[in-house]
Design a protein around this motif. Structure first.
Motif, PDB file in Angstrom:
ATOM      1  N   LEU A  80       1.007  -1.198  -0.129  1.00  0.00           N
ATOM      2  CA  LEU A  80       0.256  -0.002   0.243  1.00  0.00           C
ATOM      3  C   LEU A  80       1.048   1.403  -0.298  1.00  0.00           C
ATOM      4  O   LEU A  80       1.367   1.860   0.658  1.00  0.00           O
ATOM      5  CB  LEU A  80      -1.057  -0.276   1.274  1.00  0.00           C
ATOM      6  CG  LEU A  80      -1.738   1.068   0.743  1.00  0.00           C
ATOM      7  CD1 LEU A  80      -3.122   0.711   0.235  1.00  0.00           C
ATOM      8  CD2 LEU A  80      -2.613   0.722   2.971  1.00  0.00           C
ATOM      9  N   VAL A  81       0.574   2.337  -0.537  1.00  0.00           N
ATOM     10  CA  VAL A  81       1.646   3.197  -0.722  1.00  0.00           C
ATOM     11  C   VAL A  81       1.157   5.093  -1.549  1.00  0.00           C
ATOM     12  O   VAL A  81      -0.089   4.651  -2.429  1.00  0.00           O
ATOM     13  CB  VAL A  81       2.679   3.211  -2.505  1.00  0.00           C
ATOM     14  CG1 VAL A  81       3.358   3.741  -2.651  1.00  0.00           C
ATOM     15  CG2 VAL A  81       3.241   2.010  -1.766  1.00  0.00           C
ATOM     16  N   VAL A  82       0.942   5.652  -0.380  1.00  0.00           N
ATOM     17  CA  VAL A  82      -0.220   6.429  -0.617  1.00  0.00           C
ATOM     18  C   VAL A  82       1.377   7.619  -0.350  1.00  0.00           C
ATOM     19  O   VAL A  82       1.357   8.046   0.408  1.00  0.00           O
ATOM     20  CB  VAL A  82      -1.348   6.255   0.609  1.00  0.00           C
ATOM     21  CG1 VAL A  82      -1.620   7.917   0.801  1.00  0.00           C
ATOM     22  CG2 VAL A  82      -1.769   4.994   0.844  1.00  0.00           C
ATOM     23  N   GLY A  83       0.539   8.578  -1.323  1.00  0.00           N
ATOM     24  CA  GLY A  83       1.021   9.553  -1.323  1.00  0.00           C
ATOM     25  C   GLY A  83       0.793  11.289  -2.082  1.00  0.00           C
ATOM     26  O   GLY A  83      -0.565  10.915  -2.285  1.00  0.00           O
ATOM     27  N   HIS A  84       1.151  12.009  -1.408  1.00  0.00           N
ATOM     28  CA  HIS A  84       1.016  13.347  -2.065  1.00  0.00           C
ATOM     29  C   HIS A  84       1.107  13.806  -3.427  1.00  0.00           C
ATOM     30  O   HIS A  84       1.224  13.513  -3.955  1.00  0.00           O
ATOM     31  CB  HIS A  84       1.467  14.399  -0.978  1.00  0.00           C
ATOM     32  CG  HIS A  84       1.266  14.441   0.381  1.00  0.00           C
ATOM     33  ND1 HIS A  84      -0.043  14.680   0.922  1.00  0.00           N
ATOM     34  CD2 HIS A  84       2.581  14.641   1.247  1.00  0.00           C
ATOM     35  CE1 HIS A  84       0.692  15.006   2.630  1.00  0.00           C
ATOM     36  NE2 HIS A  84       1.691  14.972   2.252  1.00  0.00           N
TER      37      HIS A  84
END
Length: 223
Positions: free
Chosen positions: A143-147
């Motif tokens: 799971l990769v979450v970024g701006h």
């Protein structure tokens, strides 16, 4: 990963200074995307990359996960350990100090989570995320979450903010070995550095490993 990176301090020095500037710099609440995307998963071993003050790690541990929580800042890790102790989950979290540009935690994990892995000092993000993918067990989730927008960042700071498709391409995953579960951008309202509400656009990439042994991808050579 910025257009005006700081080069006169190490990552540890930068983040210890940032965390040392106040008693707490984050809300203490788990990231909303983590809660949404992980709540339906069977528990197991989780790796939280860039764990900061530990809110995500403590939330995961409170729901039965065994967590390895990693950050470059010893100040942040100490705060996370205090929060875990207060929450009664200290025995379920292994706090590890790593500069991910130099070293990566050992192990195989059912969940690898990287939330907002951005930095104003040099950070080989693609290489780190490839190491993250290599650490996911078959059937496990990355799971990769970024701006996706700069709203709310400090003036003069310009981070490299890739799209979900760019993150996926940067992982260089072997064909047929991964399933894309979610790839999207979404808006959220948060508090900016001036204390006023701002709307940010973030992105989420969620993948499940369907084949292959963890560790068979090439990890970046460490200096």
């Amino acid at each position: 990963m910025t257009t005006d990176q700081q080069t006169d301090v190490t990552a540890e020095e930068f983040w210890d200074t940032r965390y040392g500037s106040g008693d707490r710099i984050w809300s203490g609440d788990p990231n909303a995307v983590l809660v949404r995307e992980v709540s339906g998963l069977a528990t197991g071993h989780a790796l939280d990359l860039g764990c900061g003050e530990g809110a995500d790690a403590v939330w995961l541990a409170g729901r039965g996960w065994q967590v390895t929580a990693v950050d470059v800042s010893r100040i942040a890790l100490a705060r996370g350990a205090e929060q875990a102790e207060s929450a009664g989950v200290a025995d379920r979290i292994d706090w590890q100090q790593h500069d991910l540009a130099v070293s990566f935690p050992d192990g195989v994990f059912d969940l690898v989570s990287a939330h907002f892995l951005h930095s104003e000092v040099a950070l080989p993000r693609d290489e780190i995320l490839r190491s993250a993918a290599a650490a996911v067990a078959p059937g496990g989730v990355l799971l990769v979450v970024g701006h996706a927008s700069h709203g709310g960042h400090r003036p003069g700071v310009h981070l490299d903010l890739p799209t979900p498709d760019e993150v996926l391409a940067g992982l260089r995953l072997p064909p047929g070995a991964w399933e894309v579960l979610r790839s999207e951008e979404h808006e959220r309202t948060t508090t900016g550095p001036d204390g006023l509400p701002v709307t940010r656009t973030d992105n989420t990439l969620k993948l499940r490993r369907t084949a292959g042994r963890p560790g068979t991808e090439d990890r970046p050579a460490q200096p």
